[in-house]
Design an enzyme around this catalytic site. Structure first.
Site, PDB file in Angstrom:
ATOM      1  N   ASP A  35       9.554  33.606  29.015  1.00  0.00           N
ATOM      2  CA  ASP A  35       8.108  33.456  29.244  1.00  0.00           C
ATOM      3  C   ASP A  35       7.353  33.689  27.938  1.00  0.00           C
ATOM      4  N   PHE A  87       9.513  27.247  36.220  1.00  0.00           N
ATOM      5  CA  PHE A  87       8.137  27.447  36.696  1.00  0.00           C
ATOM      6  C   PHE A  87       7.113  27.286  35.568  1.00  0.00           C
ATOM      7  N   THR A 131       4.359  20.116  42.093  1.00  0.00           N
ATOM      8  CA  THR A 131       3.198  20.357  42.946  1.00  0.00           C
ATOM      9  C   THR A 131       2.859  19.136  43.786  1.00  0.00           C
ATOM     10  N   ASP A 132       2.226  19.368  44.940  1.00  0.00           N
ATOM     11  CA  ASP A 132       1.777  18.236  45.770  1.00  0.00           C
ATOM     12  C   ASP A 132       0.657  17.450  45.087  1.00  0.00           C
ATOM     13  N   GLU A 133       0.033  18.061  44.048  1.00  0.00           N
ATOM     14  CA  GLU A 133      -1.095  17.377  43.407  1.00  0.00           C
ATOM     15  C   GLU A 133      -0.678  16.093  42.705  1.00  0.00           C
ATOM     16  N   TYR A 156      -4.147  18.239  34.699  1.00  0.00           N
ATOM     17  CA  TYR A 156      -3.058  19.115  35.150  1.00  0.00           C
ATOM     18  C   TYR A 156      -2.027  18.322  35.948  1.00  0.00           C
ATOM     19  N   SER A 159      -0.041  15.804  33.997  1.00  0.00           N
ATOM     20  CA  SER A 159       1.015  16.387  33.154  1.00  0.00           C
ATOM     21  C   SER A 159       2.192  16.829  34.020  1.00  0.00           C
ATOM     22  N   LYS A 160       1.932  17.304  35.228  1.00  0.00           N
ATOM     23  CA  LYS A 160       3.036  17.673  36.122  1.00  0.00           C
ATOM     24  C   LYS A 160       3.793  16.412  36.555  1.00  0.00           C
ATOM     25  N   ASN A 185      -0.678  24.587  48.019  1.00  0.00           N
ATOM     26  CA  ASN A 185      -1.327  25.774  47.426  1.00  0.00           C
ATOM     27  C   ASN A 185      -0.691  27.076  47.896  1.00  0.00           C
ATOM     28  N   ASN A 186      -0.317  27.910  46.946  1.00  0.00           N
ATOM     29  CA  ASN A 186       0.235  29.227  47.254  1.00  0.00           C
ATOM     30  C   ASN A 186      -0.850  30.300  47.226  1.00  0.00           C
ATOM     31  N   VAL A 212     -18.701  28.042  45.378  1.00  0.00           N
ATOM     32  CA  VAL A 212     -17.957  27.050  46.170  1.00  0.00           C
ATOM     33  C   VAL A 212     -18.306  25.675  45.611  1.00  0.00           C
ATOM     34  N   GLY A 281     -13.722  14.896  39.608  1.00  0.00           N
ATOM     35  CA  GLY A 281     -12.491  14.279  40.132  1.00  0.00           C
ATOM     36  C   GLY A 281     -11.821  15.097  41.223  1.00  0.00           C
ATOM     37  N   HIS A 282     -12.572  15.976  41.862  1.00  0.00           N
ATOM     38  CA  HIS A 282     -12.038  16.939  42.847  1.00  0.00           C
ATOM     39  C   HIS A 282     -11.293  16.240  43.999  1.00  0.00           C
TER      40      HIS A 282
HETATM   41  P1  NAD Z   1       0.917  30.783  36.482  1.00  0.00           P
HETATM   42  O1  NAD Z   1      -0.120  30.123  35.664  1.00  0.00           O
HETATM   43  O2  NAD Z   1       0.574  31.993  37.282  1.00  0.00           O
HETATM   44  O3  NAD Z   1       2.152  31.209  35.543  1.00  0.00           O
HETATM   45  C1  NAD Z   1       2.657  30.375  34.543  1.00  0.00           C
HETATM   46  C2  NAD Z   1       3.652  31.191  33.714  1.00  0.00           C
HETATM   47  O4  NAD Z   1       4.219  30.313  32.718  1.00  0.00           O
HETATM   48  C3  NAD Z   1       3.006  32.366  32.961  1.00  0.00           C
HETATM   49  O5  NAD Z   1       3.823  33.508  33.051  1.00  0.00           O
HETATM   50  C4  NAD Z   1       2.932  31.867  31.513  1.00  0.00           C
HETATM   51  O6  NAD Z   1       2.987  32.913  30.554  1.00  0.00           O
HETATM   52  C5  NAD Z   1       4.157  30.968  31.449  1.00  0.00           C
HETATM   53  N1  NAD Z   1       4.043  29.926  30.413  1.00  0.00           N
HETATM   54  C6  NAD Z   1       2.992  29.086  30.210  1.00  0.00           C
HETATM   55  N2  NAD Z   1       3.252  28.287  29.142  1.00  0.00           N
HETATM   56  C7  NAD Z   1       4.498  28.626  28.689  1.00  0.00           C
HETATM   57  C8  NAD Z   1       5.322  28.152  27.635  1.00  0.00           C
HETATM   58  N3  NAD Z   1       4.914  27.164  26.808  1.00  0.00           N
HETATM   59  N4  NAD Z   1       6.545  28.702  27.467  1.00  0.00           N
HETATM   60  C9  NAD Z   1       6.963  29.715  28.282  1.00  0.00           C
HETATM   61  N5  NAD Z   1       6.210  30.207  29.297  1.00  0.00           N
HETATM   62  C10 NAD Z   1       4.996  29.672  29.491  1.00  0.00           C
HETATM   63  O7  NAD Z   1       1.531  29.626  37.394  1.00  0.00           O
HETATM   64  P2  NAD Z   1       1.985  29.682  38.924  1.00  0.00           P
HETATM   65  O8  NAD Z   1       0.800  29.537  39.791  1.00  0.00           O
HETATM   66  O9  NAD Z   1       2.907  30.819  39.098  1.00  0.00           O
HETATM   67  O10 NAD Z   1       2.796  28.312  39.012  1.00  0.00           O
HETATM   68  C11 NAD Z   1       4.167  28.264  38.630  1.00  0.00           C
HETATM   69  C12 NAD Z   1       4.654  26.833  38.774  1.00  0.00           C
HETATM   70  O11 NAD Z   1       4.501  26.401  40.118  1.00  0.00           O
HETATM   71  C13 NAD Z   1       3.898  25.827  37.915  1.00  0.00           C
HETATM   72  O12 NAD Z   1       4.825  24.913  37.389  1.00  0.00           O
HETATM   73  C14 NAD Z   1       2.942  25.150  38.896  1.00  0.00           C
HETATM   74  O13 NAD Z   1       2.689  23.826  38.495  1.00  0.00           O
HETATM   75  C15 NAD Z   1       3.760  25.194  40.174  1.00  0.00           C
HETATM   76  N6  NAD Z   1       2.994  25.243  41.430  1.00  0.00           N
HETATM   77  C16 NAD Z   1       1.997  26.180  41.610  1.00  0.00           C
HETATM   78  C17 NAD Z   1       1.336  26.246  42.833  1.00  0.00           C
HETATM   79  C18 NAD Z   1       0.245  27.272  43.094  1.00  0.00           C
HETATM   80  O14 NAD Z   1      -0.408  27.215  44.127  1.00  0.00           O
HETATM   81  N7  NAD Z   1       0.030  28.241  42.205  1.00  0.00           N
HETATM   82  C19 NAD Z   1       1.672  25.352  43.863  1.00  0.00           C
HETATM   83  C20 NAD Z   1       2.669  24.410  43.627  1.00  0.00           C
HETATM   84  C21 NAD Z   1       3.337  24.369  42.412  1.00  0.00           C
HETATM   85  O1  DAU Z   2      -1.702  22.143  45.481  1.00  0.00           O
HETATM   86  C1  DAU Z   2      -0.955  22.913  44.586  1.00  0.00           C
HETATM   87  C2  DAU Z   2      -1.839  23.351  43.440  1.00  0.00           C
HETATM   88  O2  DAU Z   2      -2.710  24.344  43.957  1.00  0.00           O
HETATM   89  C3  DAU Z   2      -1.055  23.892  42.251  1.00  0.00           C
HETATM   90  O3  DAU Z   2      -0.284  22.856  41.701  1.00  0.00           O
HETATM   91  C4  DAU Z   2      -1.999  24.454  41.172  1.00  0.00           C
HETATM   92  O4  DAU Z   2      -1.250  25.056  40.139  1.00  0.00           O
HETATM   93  C5  DAU Z   2      -2.900  25.483  41.822  1.00  0.00           C
HETATM   94  O5  DAU Z   2      -3.852  25.918  40.857  1.00  0.00           O
HETATM   95  C6  DAU Z   2      -3.627  24.900  43.044  1.00  0.00           C
HETATM   96  O6  DAU Z   2      -4.596  23.899  42.637  1.00  0.00           O
HETATM   97  P1  DAU Z   2      -6.049  23.817  43.320  1.00  0.00           P
HETATM   98  O7  DAU Z   2      -6.965  23.130  42.382  1.00  0.00           O
HETATM   99  O8  DAU Z   2      -5.971  23.301  44.709  1.00  0.00           O
HETATM  100  O9  DAU Z   2      -6.373  25.398  43.419  1.00  0.00           O
HETATM  101  P2  DAU Z   2      -7.693  26.252  43.121  1.00  0.00           P
HETATM  102  O10 DAU Z   2      -7.409  27.646  43.580  1.00  0.00           O
HETATM  103  O11 DAU Z   2      -8.175  26.065  41.725  1.00  0.00           O
HETATM  104  O12 DAU Z   2      -8.772  25.610  44.085  1.00  0.00           O
HETATM  105  C7  DAU Z   2      -8.571  25.552  45.491  1.00  0.00           C
HETATM  106  C8  DAU Z   2      -9.750  24.839  46.090  1.00  0.00           C
HETATM  107  O13 DAU Z   2     -10.909  25.671  45.948  1.00  0.00           O
HETATM  108  C9  DAU Z   2     -10.113  23.539  45.404  1.00  0.00           C
HETATM  109  O14 DAU Z   2     -10.567  22.593  46.375  1.00  0.00           O
HETATM  110  C10 DAU Z   2     -11.247  23.898  44.456  1.00  0.00           C
HETATM  111  C11 DAU Z   2     -11.943  25.009  45.217  1.00  0.00           C
HETATM  112  N1  DAU Z   2     -12.614  26.022  44.359  1.00  0.00           N
HETATM  113  C12 DAU Z   2     -11.870  26.622  43.386  1.00  0.00           C
HETATM  114  C13 DAU Z   2     -12.460  27.580  42.558  1.00  0.00           C
HETATM  115  C14 DAU Z   2     -11.645  28.220  41.452  1.00  0.00           C
HETATM  116  C15 DAU Z   2     -13.945  26.369  44.582  1.00  0.00           C
HETATM  117  O15 DAU Z   2     -14.607  25.821  45.501  1.00  0.00           O
HETATM  118  N2  DAU Z   2     -14.522  27.317  43.777  1.00  0.00           N
HETATM  119  C16 DAU Z   2     -13.845  27.917  42.751  1.00  0.00           C
HETATM  120  O16 DAU Z   2     -14.447  28.754  42.022  1.00  0.00           O
END
Ligand code: NAD
Ligand code: DAU
Length: 341
Positions: A35, A87, A131-133, A156, A159-160, A185-186, A212, A281-282
Site C-alpha cells: 500500500d 484493491f 465496480t458496478d460503475e 473514476y 479508469s476502472k 456500494n459498500n 445532498v 454526470g451523476h
Molecule cells: P480506498 O480509497 O478506501 O482505499 C484505496 C487504498 O489503495 C488505500 O489504502 C490507498 O493508500 C491505496 N492506494 C492508492 N493508490 C495506490 C498506489 N498507487 N499504490 C499502492 N496503493 C495505493 O478504496 P476502497 O473503497 O477500499 O476500494 C477498494 C477497491 O474496491 C477499489 O479498487 C474500488 O474501485 C473497489 N470498489 C469499491 C467500492 C466501494 O463502495 N468503496 C465498491 C466496489 C468496488
Molecule cells: O458503486 C460502487 C462505487 O460506489 C465504488 O466503485 C466507488 O469507489 C465508491 O466511491 C462508490 O461510488 P459512489 O459515487 O456511488 O459513492 P459516493 O459515496 O460518493 O456517493 C453515493 C451517492 O451519494 C451518489 O449518488 C452521490 C451522493 N452524494 C455523495 C456525496 C459524497 C451526495 O448526495 N452528497 C455527497 O456529499
C-alpha cells in the site's frame, strides 16, 4: 489449501476489512499488504494485525515495479502458491472529477504493472476488484448483469473499466489467471468520510448541514463490507479463471432515504438536509444482478441493511478518535474545494 496472498490497497476501507477477515478465517495464510498510504490508506485500521508473524506490510506504489518486487520478496517468506487480490485504486468519483490523472495513473498504469509482475512470478490467481460503475447508469428498472456492456460515465469508472479490460486482455492473450469482481456500494467500518454514509454520519453527529446532490433521488445498491469481503474470498478460492462476478445485495435506496435514516439515528432534524449542486454526470441508478456468484459459488449476503446500518453508525460513534485523526489537514482542504468554504 495454505496460500500466500499479496493484497494491494490493504490499508484502505475494503482492503483493511478483507485483511482483518482473512487473519481470522484463514489464520495459516501469509498476508502481504502492498500500500502506498495515500490520503485513503490508514495503518491504524490494521493495529489488530501488528505483531502477527504471518502479516507483512510493504510501503510501496503499484505503479513502481521495484515496489511490487519488494512485495514478492516479502511473499517468499510464506508457503503455498502466491495469489494477488488487487484493491489499490483511487476510489472517489468526486475527486476524479476534480483531477483525473491520478486515477489513470494508479487504476490503469498500476494495474498493468501488477499484471506484468504477476505474470513474471507465475501467480496462481489474480483477483481484480472492480465496480458496478463500469456499466454506467440504469433507468428506473433493470439490473446490471455480467453481460451488460461497459459504459463508464466518470473519470473514476472509466479508469476502472480500463483496468478491467487490461485484465481481460491478459487472460485472453497470455492465459493469465485473472478473475474480475464488480461490486455495488459498500458501507461499514473504516470507510473514509468522503463517501456518502460515513460523511453523513460524521456531519449528523455534529449537527452540521448534510449536502445532498441534485434531487437526492439517485439510487445505490448498498452492501455491508463484510459481505463483499466474503464474496471476494469465494471468488479467490472457487471462482473460474477468466470469469467476472457481479456482487450486490438487492438493497436499493435513494440517497435521501439513507440520509433520513442516519439523521433519525442521531435524533437530528431533516431540516439539516441541504440540496446542493449535482455531481456532474451523476449516474442515476445502480442495481446488481448477482445471480452468477450465488448460483456458481453459493455466496449470498449475510447482513440485512436494517442491522448493518445501525451497526456501522455505532462503530463510528465508538471511534471518534479514528474519525478525528483521518479528518486531518489534507482532508479538510479537499472538503473545502468540493463543498466551498
Ligand atoms: P480506498 O480509497 O478506501 O482505499 C484505496 C487504498 O489503495 C488505500 O489504502 C490507498 O493508500 C491505496 N492506494 C492508492 N493508490 C495506490 C498506489 N498507487 N499504490 C499502492 N496503493 C495505493 O478504496 P476502497 O473503497 O477500499 O476500494 C477498494 C477497491 O474496491 C477499489 O479498487 C474500488 O474501485 C473497489 N470498489 C469499491 C467500492 C466501494 O463502495 N468503496 C465498491 C466496489 C468496488
Ligand atoms: O458503486 C460502487 C462505487 O460506489 C465504488 O466503485 C466507488 O469507489 C465508491 O466511491 C462508490 O461510488 P459512489 O459515487 O456511488 O459513492 P459516493 O459515496 O460518493 O456517493 C453515493 C451517492 O451519494 C451518489 O449518488 C452521490 C451522493 N452524494 C455523495 C456525496 C459524497 C451526495 O448526495 N452528497 C455527497 O456529499
Amino acid at each position: 489449501m495454505t496460500r500466500t496472498l499479496i493484497v494491494t490497497g490493504g490499508a484502505g476501507f475494503i482492503g483493511s476489512n478483507f485483511l482483518l477477515t482473512l487473519a481470522k478465517e484463514r489464520p495459516d495464510w501469509t498476508l502481504v499488504n502492498l500500500d502506498a498510504l495515500t490520503y485513503a490508506g490508514n495503518l491504524e485500521n490494521l493495529v489488530e494485525l501488528e505483531g502477527n508473524p504471518r502479516c507483512h506490510f510493504v510501503h510501496g506504489d503499484i505503479c513502481e515495479r521495484a515496489d511490487v518486487e519488494r512485495a514478492f520478496e516479502a511473499a517468499a517468506k510464506g508457503s503455498g502458491p502466491v495469489s494477488i487480490v488487487h484493491f489499490a485504486a483511487e476510489s472517489h468519483v468526486d475527486r476524479s472529477i476534480q483531477s483525473s490523472l491520478p486515477f489513470v495513473r494508479t487504476n490503469v498504469l498500476g494495474t498493468q504493472v501488477l499484471i506484468d509482475a504477476a505474470r513474471a512470478h507465475g501467480v496462481e490467481r489474480f483477483v481484480h476488484v472492480s465496480t458496478d460503475e463500469v456499466y454506467g447508469s440504469l433507468g428506473e428498472r433493470g439490473y446490471f448483469t455480467e453481460e451488460t456492456p461497459l459504459a463508464p460515465n466518470s473519470p473514476y469508472s472509466a479508469s476502472k473499466a480500463g483496468s478491467d479490460l487490461l485484465v481481460r486482455a491478459a487472460v485472453h492473450t497470455f492465459g493469465f489467471p485473472g478473475l474480475i469482481t464488480r461490486c455495488s456500494n459498500n458501507y461499514g467500518p473504516y470507510q473514509f468520510p468522503e463517501k456518502l454514509i460515513p460523511l453523513v454520519i460524521s456531519l449528523a453527529s455534529e449537527g452540521k448541514p448534510i449536502p445532498v446532490y441534485g434531487d437526492g433521488l439517485h439510487v445505490r445498491d448498498w452492501l455491508y463490507v463484510v459481505d463483499h469481503c466474503e464474496a471476494i474470498l469465494a471468488v479467490l478460492e472457487r471462482g473460474t479463471v477468466g470469469s467476472t462476478y457481479n456482487i450486490g445485495g438487492h438493497n436499493e435506496y435513494p440517497n435521501l432515504e439513507i440520509v433520513r435514516r442516519i439523521l433519525s439515528a442521531f435524533g437530528q432534524p431533516e431540516s439539516l438536509i441541504q440540496f446542493v449542486k449535482d455531481r456532474p454526470g451523476h449516474d442515476r441508478r445502480y442495481a446488481i444482478d448477482a445471480s452468477r456468484i450465488e448460483r456458481e459459488l453459493g455466496w449470498r449476503p449475510r447482513w440485512r441493511f436494517e442491522d448493518a446500518l445501525p451497526r456501522t453508525i455505532a462503530w463510528y460513534r465508538s471511534q471518534t478518535q479514528w474519525l478525528q485523526r483521518v479528518r486531518n489537514g489534507a482532508y479538510r482542504e479537499y472538503l473545502r474545494r468540493q463543498y466551498g468554504p
